[in-house]
Each structure stands twice: as structure tokens, then as C-alpha cells.
Design an enzyme around this catalytic site. Structure first.
Site, PDB file in Angstrom:
ATOM      1  N   SER A   1       0.818  -1.213   0.000  1.00 56.73           N
ATOM      2  CA  SER A   1       0.000   0.000   0.000  1.00 56.73           C
ATOM      3  C   SER A   1       0.847   1.256   0.000  1.00 56.73           C
ATOM      4  CB  SER A   1      -0.835   0.048   1.277  1.00 56.73           C
ATOM      5  OG  SER A   1      -1.724  -0.999   1.323  1.00 56.73           O
TER       6      SER A   1
ATOM      7  N   GLU B   1      -3.558   0.159  -9.173  1.00 62.67           N
ATOM      8  CA  GLU B   1      -2.433   1.078  -9.390  1.00 62.67           C
ATOM      9  C   GLU B   1      -1.225   0.255  -9.828  1.00 62.67           C
ATOM     10  OE1 GLU B   1      -1.986   4.939  -6.654  1.00 62.67           O
ATOM     11  OE2 GLU B   1      -2.457   3.169  -5.491  1.00 62.67           O
TER      12      GLU B   1
ATOM     13  N   ASN C   1      -3.579   6.007  -1.704  1.00 63.60           N
ATOM     14  CA  ASN C   1      -3.356   6.057  -0.250  1.00 63.60           C
ATOM     15  C   ASN C   1      -2.705   7.355   0.213  1.00 63.60           C
ATOM     16  OD1 ASN C   1      -4.580   3.633   0.250  1.00 63.60           O
ATOM     17  ND2 ASN C   1      -2.707   2.461  -0.051  1.00 63.60           N
TER      18      ASN C   1
ATOM     19  N   HIS D   1      -0.931  -2.854  -7.277  1.00 69.45           N
ATOM     20  CA  HIS D   1      -1.697  -2.472  -6.094  1.00 69.45           C
ATOM     21  C   HIS D   1      -3.208  -2.510  -6.322  1.00 69.45           C
ATOM     22  CE1 HIS D   1      -2.791   0.832  -2.964  1.00 69.45           C
ATOM     23  NE2 HIS D   1      -2.868  -0.358  -2.427  1.00 69.45           N
TER      24      HIS D   1
HETATM   25  C1  LIG Z   1      -5.511   0.461   1.735  1.00 71.23           C
HETATM   26  C2  LIG Z   1      -5.148   0.356   0.308  1.00 71.23           C
HETATM   27  O1  LIG Z   1      -3.982   0.052   0.020  1.00 71.23           O
HETATM   28  C3  LIG Z   1      -6.049   0.673  -0.814  1.00 71.23           C
HETATM   29  C4  LIG Z   1      -7.495   0.439  -0.609  1.00 71.23           C
HETATM   30  O2  LIG Z   1      -8.002  -0.596  -0.911  1.00 71.23           O
HETATM   31  S1  LIG Z   1      -8.341   1.666   0.099  1.00 71.23           S
HETATM   32  C5  LIG Z   1      -9.994   1.048   0.238  1.00 71.23           C
HETATM   33  C6  LIG Z   1     -10.711   1.216  -1.053  1.00 71.23           C
HETATM   34  N1  LIG Z   1     -12.052   0.712  -0.900  1.00 71.23           N
HETATM   35  C7  LIG Z   1     -13.072   1.520  -0.589  1.00 71.23           C
HETATM   36  O3  LIG Z   1     -12.912   2.730  -0.448  1.00 71.23           O
HETATM   37  C8  LIG Z   1     -14.375   0.823  -0.404  1.00 71.23           C
HETATM   38  C9  LIG Z   1     -15.477   1.777   0.008  1.00 71.23           C
HETATM   39  N2  LIG Z   1     -16.725   1.034   0.107  1.00 71.23           N
HETATM   40  C10 LIG Z   1     -17.481   0.749  -0.975  1.00 71.23           C
HETATM   41  O4  LIG Z   1     -17.169   1.144  -2.085  1.00 71.23           O
HETATM   42  C11 LIG Z   1     -18.712  -0.070  -0.741  1.00 71.23           C
HETATM   43  O5  LIG Z   1     -19.076   0.034   0.605  1.00 71.23           O
HETATM   44  C12 LIG Z   1     -18.486  -1.564  -1.120  1.00 71.23           C
HETATM   45  C13 LIG Z   1     -18.224  -1.660  -2.616  1.00 71.23           C
HETATM   46  C14 LIG Z   1     -17.331  -2.208  -0.359  1.00 71.23           C
HETATM   47  C15 LIG Z   1     -19.711  -2.358  -0.748  1.00 71.23           C
HETATM   48  O6  LIG Z   1     -20.825  -1.724  -1.315  1.00 71.23           O
HETATM   49  P1  LIG Z   1     -22.297  -2.119  -0.861  1.00 71.23           P
HETATM   50  O7  LIG Z   1     -23.199  -1.679  -1.920  1.00 71.23           O
HETATM   51  O8  LIG Z   1     -22.533  -1.730   0.541  1.00 71.23           O
HETATM   52  O9  LIG Z   1     -22.083  -3.655  -0.831  1.00 71.23           O
HETATM   53  P2  LIG Z   1     -23.004  -4.840  -0.898  1.00 71.23           P
HETATM   54  O10 LIG Z   1     -24.424  -4.442  -1.134  1.00 71.23           O
HETATM   55  O11 LIG Z   1     -22.685  -5.690   0.292  1.00 71.23           O
HETATM   56  O12 LIG Z   1     -22.381  -5.514  -2.193  1.00 71.23           O
HETATM   57  C16 LIG Z   1     -22.436  -4.945  -3.478  1.00 71.23           C
HETATM   58  C17 LIG Z   1     -22.343  -6.067  -4.468  1.00 71.23           C
HETATM   59  O13 LIG Z   1     -21.047  -6.680  -4.424  1.00 71.23           O
HETATM   60  C18 LIG Z   1     -21.126  -8.064  -4.068  1.00 71.23           C
HETATM   61  N3  LIG Z   1     -19.991  -8.338  -3.205  1.00 71.23           N
HETATM   62  C19 LIG Z   1     -19.704  -7.770  -2.019  1.00 71.23           C
HETATM   63  N4  LIG Z   1     -18.515  -8.225  -1.571  1.00 71.23           N
HETATM   64  C20 LIG Z   1     -18.068  -9.088  -2.500  1.00 71.23           C
HETATM   65  C21 LIG Z   1     -16.903  -9.868  -2.634  1.00 71.23           C
HETATM   66  N5  LIG Z   1     -15.906  -9.834  -1.724  1.00 71.23           N
HETATM   67  N6  LIG Z   1     -16.765 -10.651  -3.726  1.00 71.23           N
HETATM   68  C22 LIG Z   1     -17.719 -10.680  -4.667  1.00 71.23           C
HETATM   69  N7  LIG Z   1     -18.841  -9.947  -4.623  1.00 71.23           N
HETATM   70  C23 LIG Z   1     -19.013  -9.173  -3.548  1.00 71.23           C
HETATM   71  C24 LIG Z   1     -22.457  -8.191  -3.394  1.00 71.23           C
HETATM   72  O14 LIG Z   1     -22.925  -9.495  -3.523  1.00 71.23           O
HETATM   73  C25 LIG Z   1     -23.291  -7.183  -4.145  1.00 71.23           C
HETATM   74  O15 LIG Z   1     -23.744  -7.666  -5.399  1.00 71.23           O
HETATM   75  P3  LIG Z   1     -25.038  -6.989  -6.144  1.00 71.23           P
HETATM   76  O16 LIG Z   1     -24.663  -5.552  -6.413  1.00 71.23           O
HETATM   77  O17 LIG Z   1     -25.146  -7.805  -7.380  1.00 71.23           O
HETATM   78  O18 LIG Z   1     -26.168  -7.119  -5.178  1.00 71.23           O
HETATM   79  N1  LIG Z   2      -6.295  -4.017   3.572  1.00 71.69           N
HETATM   80  C1  LIG Z   2      -6.401  -3.265   2.494  1.00 71.69           C
HETATM   81  O1  LIG Z   2      -7.405  -2.567   2.320  1.00 71.69           O
HETATM   82  C2  LIG Z   2      -5.310  -3.263   1.486  1.00 71.69           C
HETATM   83  C3  LIG Z   2      -4.079  -3.811   1.756  1.00 71.69           C
HETATM   84  N2  LIG Z   2      -3.095  -3.792   0.799  1.00 71.69           N
HETATM   85  C4  LIG Z   2      -1.789  -4.381   1.067  1.00 71.69           C
HETATM   86  O2  LIG Z   2      -1.892  -5.777   0.856  1.00 71.69           O
HETATM   87  C5  LIG Z   2      -1.004  -6.465   1.747  1.00 71.69           C
HETATM   88  C6  LIG Z   2      -1.801  -7.441   2.577  1.00 71.69           C
HETATM   89  O3  LIG Z   2      -2.792  -6.732   3.313  1.00 71.69           O
HETATM   90  P1  LIG Z   2      -4.063  -7.464   3.918  1.00 71.69           P
HETATM   91  O4  LIG Z   2      -4.478  -8.581   3.044  1.00 71.69           O
HETATM   92  O5  LIG Z   2      -5.019  -6.419   4.291  1.00 71.69           O
HETATM   93  O6  LIG Z   2      -3.409  -8.062   5.263  1.00 71.69           O
HETATM   94  P2  LIG Z   2      -3.911  -9.273   6.162  1.00 71.69           P
HETATM   95  O7  LIG Z   2      -3.366  -9.025   7.522  1.00 71.69           O
HETATM   96  O8  LIG Z   2      -5.369  -9.514   5.970  1.00 71.69           O
HETATM   97  O9  LIG Z   2      -3.178 -10.524   5.480  1.00 71.69           O
HETATM   98  C7  LIG Z   2      -1.803 -10.699   5.424  1.00 71.69           C
HETATM   99  C8  LIG Z   2      -1.571 -12.193   5.324  1.00 71.69           C
HETATM  100  O10 LIG Z   2      -0.188 -12.406   5.057  1.00 71.69           O
HETATM  101  C9  LIG Z   2       0.234 -13.452   5.900  1.00 71.69           C
HETATM  102  N3  LIG Z   2       1.676 -13.421   6.043  1.00 71.69           N
HETATM  103  C10 LIG Z   2       2.434 -12.753   6.959  1.00 71.69           C
HETATM  104  N4  LIG Z   2       3.736 -13.032   6.750  1.00 71.69           N
HETATM  105  C11 LIG Z   2       3.800 -13.890   5.698  1.00 71.69           C
HETATM  106  C12 LIG Z   2       4.855 -14.554   5.023  1.00 71.69           C
HETATM  107  N5  LIG Z   2       6.125 -14.388   5.413  1.00 71.69           N
HETATM  108  N6  LIG Z   2       4.565 -15.371   3.988  1.00 71.69           N
HETATM  109  C13 LIG Z   2       3.278 -15.542   3.594  1.00 71.69           C
HETATM  110  N7  LIG Z   2       2.228 -14.944   4.193  1.00 71.69           N
HETATM  111  C14 LIG Z   2       2.490 -14.136   5.235  1.00 71.69           C
HETATM  112  C15 LIG Z   2      -0.517 -13.204   7.195  1.00 71.69           C
HETATM  113  O11 LIG Z   2      -0.473 -14.318   8.034  1.00 71.69           O
HETATM  114  P3  LIG Z   2      -0.654 -14.079   9.648  1.00 71.69           P
HETATM  115  O12 LIG Z   2      -2.017 -13.534   9.831  1.00 71.69           O
HETATM  116  O13 LIG Z   2      -0.459 -15.455  10.191  1.00 71.69           O
HETATM  117  O14 LIG Z   2       0.436 -13.114  10.042  1.00 71.69           O
HETATM  118  C16 LIG Z   2      -1.907 -12.920   6.637  1.00 71.69           C
HETATM  119  O15 LIG Z   2      -2.604 -14.117   6.347  1.00 71.69           O
HETATM  120  C17 LIG Z   2      -0.287  -5.375   2.553  1.00 71.69           C
HETATM  121  O16 LIG Z   2       0.924  -5.050   1.920  1.00 71.69           O
HETATM  122  C18 LIG Z   2      -1.281  -4.214   2.483  1.00 71.69           C
HETATM  123  O17 LIG Z   2      -0.675  -2.977   2.655  1.00 71.69           O
HETATM  124  C19 LIG Z   2      -3.303  -3.256  -0.440  1.00 71.69           C
HETATM  125  C20 LIG Z   2      -4.517  -2.732  -0.778  1.00 71.69           C
HETATM  126  C21 LIG Z   2      -5.612  -2.650   0.187  1.00 71.69           C
END
Ligand SMILES: CC(=O)CC(=O)SCCNC(=O)CCNC(=O)[C@H](O)C(C)(C)COP(=O)(O)OP(=O)(O)OC[C@H]1O[C@@H](n2cnc3c(N)ncnc32)[C@H](O)[C@@H]1OP(=O)(O)O
Ligand SMILES: NC(=O)C1=CN([C@@H]2O[C@H](COP(=O)(O)OP(=O)(O)OC[C@H]3O[C@@H](n4cnc5c(N)ncnc54)[C@H](OP(=O)(O)O)[C@@H]3O)[C@@H](O)[C@H]2O)C=CC1
Length: 291
Positions: free
Chosen positions: A119, A152, A190, A140
Site C-alpha cells: 500500500s 495502481e 493512499n 496495487h
Molecule cells: C488500503 C489500500 O492500500 C487501498 C485500498 O483498498 S483503500 C480502500 C478502497 N475501498 C473503498 O474505499 C471501499 C469503500 N466502500 C465501498 O465502495 C462499498 O461500501 C463496497 C463496494 C465495499 C460495498 O458496497 P455495498 O453496496 O454496501 O455492498 P453490498 O451491497 O454488500 O455488495 C455490493 C455487491 O457486491 C457483491 N460483493 C460484495 N462483496 C463481495 C466480494 N468480496 N466478492 C464478490 N462480490 C461481492 C455483493 O454481492 C453485491 O452484489 P449486487 O450488487 O449484485 O447485489
Molecule cells: N487491507 C487493504 O485494504 C489493502 C491492503 N493492501 C496491502 O496488501 C497487503 C496485505 O494486506 P491485507 O491482506 O489487508 O493483510 P492481512 O493481515 O489480511 O493478510 C496478510 C496475510 O499475510 C500473511 N503473512 C504474513 N507473513 C507472511 C509470510 N512471510 N509469507 C506468507 N504470508 C504471510 C498473514 O499471516 P498471519 O495472519 O499469520 O500473520 C496474513 O494471512 C499489505 O501489503 C497491504 O498494505 C493493499 C490494498 C488494500
């Protein structure tokens, strides 16, 4: 070089989503984690998420069965040496990722492309410690992977054009949209999103609002699909904190200092949905705000 088999490291929330979309798009997937329970839970979750897509007529039962048949799991990281593309999605800690690349490196085929779903961590730095910085890049995905349209793609300083094009081809085959980001801390999404979440935690810390009013304000007042604290719980508070630390260290600007309340939640092990408690408590029927 055609990409047929994809290795995914880490079977957490991102790893299972990546395996899901790759298998559905026709790639063979080898999913690795350090513990068997995580692998079994990921396969079960992929099956349930594919069922949801079947029940809503997004895919057929045959699509689901074919996708499940394409997913294999292993506890042995070096098995991924035989894949064409590796996507590392383990915990957001540089030492963890480094150890994975160190162990896997000697077992990779010469043509294999190595990528990280990190991330925030520098792609150039991760790449420089491998034997293939030109075939290394950031891949990403956004959470939840099956639903989010964006991927990304981040080139390190040494990433070559064929590697970028090959990853772009995979994103296109998934039916997703690629955004090309330069390799600076936390890239594009992010860099913008996580400081917003951190600011929401400061808003809570300073008592400007409580969990409910902050989330409701941003949902109803800014049309965000989730409130920032709900989203933080969804991403994982450990991951949010790790991203803030990378921004703070990498850009050396105090505006990125992580909120002490975020640090406290992580220190408590309240990591959000994945640990059962974060800004909300998920252990009952409905999520209950913790403040
Ligand atoms: C941290 C990082 O590195 C980067 C990041 O990822 S940052 C985070 C980015 N993500 C966001 O910002 C998410 C923000 N949230 C959202 O956009 C919405 O809440 C959401 C898309 C997650 C869910 O939306 P929602 O309308 O409340 O969901 P929900 O009604 O449960 O599901 C929508 C649809 O997806 C499906 N669905 C939900 N989760 C699913 C999954 N994991 N797999 C497959 N389908 C899924 C549902 O079945 C549903 O289908 P229909 O539209 O056909 O009914
Ligand atoms: N969460 C998010 O929304 C997003 C996350 N990311 C990135 O994706 C990556 C994973 O995040 P996320 O899935 O949320 O994290 P989680 O904590 O859900 O999952 C990480 C997994 O990796 C496992 N793990 C730790 N060390 C090792 C290893 N040495 N070899 C293999 N597996 C290992 C962990 O096991 P254990 O639990 O036993 O430690 C766990 O099952 C991170 O780099 C995060 O920044 C990117 C986009 C969105």
C-alpha cells in the site's frame, strides 16, 4: 512471454481477493501463506464470494467451478518459483516482504515478474534488493478486490517496459482499469485516502465528533460509501498505521504524523474487522461503535 500461472503470497483479505479475480479471469493460481488455517479460510471465503456472484447472475456455476479448480495452495513459498508472475500480498511490513523476496529469489525462473501489492512501501527499494529490479513493480489492488475497478501500477526506477506492459495486460484481462503511479510514498490513492482517515481519527481523538457522527457526516455529507472510521476498520488499522508511518518517514512532513489514538488501537490489537474490534465492535449481531 505469456502469463499463465500466478503466485500470490499472503492469504489475508487482499490475497484471497487477488486469487479470486485471477482464477475467474482464467489464470492458474498458487496461493501461499505461513499458516494452513489462513489458506483454508481464504479458499472457503473465495468460494462464498463466488457463490454471491453466481446467485446474482454475475457469473455462472460453471465459471465458479472452473475458477475454484484453478486455485491451488501451498505452505512452501519456494513452490512459487514455477509461476510466471508473483504478487506478494503479505503483511504491510518491509522486513516481512524483504524476507519473502530473499527466500523466494533463488528459486524463481529467469522470466518471472515479481510484484508487490504494498500500500505504501518504496517499490524501488524493494526491487533493489532482488536479482531482477527491471522485472519488479508495484501491483496495487483496492479492497474489496472483486468489486473495486482500479489497480495502481507502480514502476520502480529500474522497471522495464515489457514488465509494465505484461502487468497492464493482466489488469486488462481482469476487466479492471490501471492507473500508473510514480514511486513515492503511498502512491496516489493512499497518499490522499489514508491522511483523510487519519484526520477522521484526530477528529475523534479531539472529541469533535464520535464514531457514529463522524462516519454519518462523511456518508451523508460527502456521499462516501463508507464512513472513514468504518473504512479504516475495513482496511485494517495496522495497515492504516503502517501507511501513515511510511508517509511520515518518507516525506518528513509533520502533517502525516499518525494520530496517537490510531496507535493506541493498534497497540491494543484492535485492528478492525479482521480482529473483531476496531472503531466498531463486530463481535455481536451488528457493529457497535467503541467511542
Ligand atoms: C488500503 C489500500 O492500500 C487501498 C485500498 O483498498 S483503500 C480502500 C478502497 N475501498 C473503498 O474505499 C471501499 C469503500 N466502500 C465501498 O465502495 C462499498 O461500501 C463496497 C463496494 C465495499 C460495498 O458496497 P455495498 O453496496 O454496501 O455492498 P453490498 O451491497 O454488500 O455488495 C455490493 C455487491 O457486491 C457483491 N460483493 C460484495 N462483496 C463481495 C466480494 N468480496 N466478492 C464478490 N462480490 C461481492 C455483493 O454481492 C453485491 O452484489 P449486487 O450488487 O449484485 O447485489
Ligand atoms: N487491507 C487493504 O485494504 C489493502 C491492503 N493492501 C496491502 O496488501 C497487503 C496485505 O494486506 P491485507 O491482506 O489487508 O493483510 P492481512 O493481515 O489480511 O493478510 C496478510 C496475510 O499475510 C500473511 N503473512 C504474513 N507473513 C507472511 C509470510 N512471510 N509469507 C506468507 N504470508 C504471510 C498473514 O499471516 P498471519 O495472519 O499469520 O500473520 C496474513 O494471512 C499489505 O501489503 C497491504 O498494505 C493493499 C490494498 C488494500
Amino acid at each position: 512471454m505469456e502469463i499463465r500461472k500466478i503466485g500470490v503470497i499472503g492469504a489475508g483479505q487482499m490475497g484471497n481477493g487477488i486469487a479470486h479475480v485471477m482464477a475467474l479471469a482464467g489464470y492458474d493460481v498458487l496461493l501461499n501463506d505461513i499458516n494452513r488455517e489462513a489458506l483454508d479460510a481464504a479458499v472457503a471465503l473465495i468460494s462464498r464470494n463466488l457463490d454471491r456472484q453466481v446467485s446474482r447472475d454475475k457469473i455462472s456455476q460453471a465459471d465458479k467451478d472452473a475458477a475454484m479448480a484453478r486455485i491451488d495452495t501451498t505452505l512452501t513459498l519456494t513452490d512459487l518459483g514455477q509461476t510466471d508472475l508473483v504478487i506478494e500480498a503479505a503483511t504491510e511490513r518491509e522486513t516481512v516482504k524483504q524476507a519473502i523476496f530473499d527466500e523466494l529469489g533463488p528459486h524463481l525462473q529467469p522470466h518471472t515478474i515479481l510484484t508487490s501489492n504494498t500500500s505504501s512501501i518504496s517499490i524501488t527499494r524493494l526491487a533493489s534488493r532482488t536479482d531482477r529490479p527491471e522485472r519488479f513493480m508495484g501491483f496495487h489492488f483496492m479492497n474489496p478486490v472483486p468489486l473495486m475497478q482500479l489497480v495502481e501500477l507502480i514502476r520502480g526506477i529500474a522497471t522495464d517496459e515489457p514488465t509494465y506492459k505484461a502487468c497492464l495486460g493482466v489488469v486488462e484481462r481482469l476487466g479492471k482499469t490501471a492507473a500508473s503511479a510514480e514511486d513515492f510514498p503511498a502512491f496516489i490513492v493512499n497518499r490522499i485516502l489514508v491522511p483523510m482517515i487519519n484526520e477522521a481519527v484526530y477528529t475523534l481523538y479531539e472529541g469533535v465528533g464520535n464514531v457514529k457522527s463522524i462516519d454519518e457526516s462523511m456518508k451523508l455529507g460527502a456521499n462516501h460509501p463508507m464512513g472513514p472510521l468504518e473504512l479504516a476498520d475495513f482496511i485494517g488499522l495496522d495497515t492504516c498505521l503502517a501507511i501513515m508511518n511510511v508517509l511520515h518517514d518518507g516525506l518528513a512532513d509533520t502533517k502525516y504524523r499518525p494520530c496517537p489514538l490510531l496507535v493506541k488501537y493498534v497497540e491494543a490489537g484492535w485492528l478492525g474487522r479482521k480482529s473483531g474490534r476496531g472503531f466498531y465492535d463486530y463481535r455481536g449481531e451488528v457493529p457497535v461503535p467503541t467511542r
